[in-house]
Write a protein that holds these residues in place. Structure first.
Motif, short mmCIF file in Angstrom:
data_model
loop_
_atom_site.label_atom_id
_atom_site.label_comp_id
_atom_site.label_asym_id
_atom_site.label_seq_id
_atom_site.Cartn_x
_atom_site.Cartn_y
_atom_site.Cartn_z
N UNK A 1 21.73 -32.87 52.97
CA UNK A 1 20.48 -32.44 52.34
C UNK A 1 20.76 -31.53 51.15
N UNK A 2 21.77 -30.69 51.29
CA UNK A 2 22.13 -29.80 50.19
C UNK A 2 22.63 -30.59 48.99
N UNK A 3 23.45 -31.60 49.25
CA UNK A 3 23.96 -32.43 48.16
C UNK A 3 22.83 -33.22 47.51
N UNK A 4 21.88 -33.67 48.32
CA UNK A 4 20.74 -34.41 47.79
C UNK A 4 19.90 -33.53 46.88
N UNK A 5 19.66 -32.30 47.31
CA UNK A 5 18.88 -31.36 46.50
C UNK A 5 19.65 -30.95 45.27
N UNK A 6 20.95 -30.77 45.43
CA UNK A 6 21.81 -30.38 44.32
C UNK A 6 22.42 -29.01 44.53
N UNK A 7 23.73 -28.98 44.65
CA UNK A 7 24.42 -27.70 44.84
C UNK A 7 24.16 -26.77 43.66
N UNK A 8 24.07 -27.34 42.46
CA UNK A 8 23.83 -26.54 41.27
C UNK A 8 22.49 -25.83 41.35
N UNK B 1 22.61 -22.98 44.02
CA UNK B 1 23.32 -21.77 43.62
C UNK B 1 22.53 -21.02 42.55
N UNK B 2 21.77 -21.74 41.73
CA UNK B 2 20.90 -21.09 40.75
C UNK B 2 19.79 -20.31 41.45
N UNK C 1 26.36 -22.98 50.40
CA UNK C 1 26.91 -23.75 49.28
C UNK C 1 28.43 -23.57 49.24
N UNK C 2 28.89 -22.35 49.45
CA UNK C 2 30.33 -22.09 49.48
C UNK C 2 31.01 -22.96 50.53
N UNK C 3 30.45 -22.97 51.73
CA UNK C 3 31.04 -23.76 52.83
C UNK C 3 31.11 -25.24 52.44
N UNK C 4 30.06 -25.74 51.79
CA UNK C 4 30.04 -27.15 51.39
C UNK C 4 31.05 -27.44 50.28
#
Length: 81
Positions: free
Chosen positions: A6-13, A16-17, A41-44
């Motif tokens: 889900x985090x990758x789908x939303x976007x790590x960038x 973190x912003x 995000x760090x863990x991912x």
């Protein structure tokens, strides 16, 4: 927190912003949310990195490439390997 997919789908960038925006908020709940998001995000980001030194290098590189220098420093201060 969300799963890695889900985090990758939303976007790590984007995540973190958001964390960088919240880390200096006046509300303690917002700052805690920033820590939680940044840690996730760090863990991912470092999930496939073996060496501790390399983890920090990958994390610093990610933060500096996605955030302003001041925001990157704020995030790097709250998430340490």
């Amino acid at each position: 927190m969300q799963g890695i997919e889900e985090m990758e789908e939303f976007g790590m960038e984007k995540l973190i912003e958001v964390a960088a925006d919240l880390v200096n908020d006046r509300l303690p709940e917002a700052r805690e949310a920033a820590r939680s998001i940044a840690t996730s995000v760090y863990e991912a980001i470092i999930k496939n990195v073996e060496e501790v030194e390399e983890k920090m290098e990958v994390w610093q590189s990610f933060c500096h490439s996605k955030l302003t220098p001041i925001n990157a420093l704020s995030i790097l201060k709250i998430v340490k390997p």
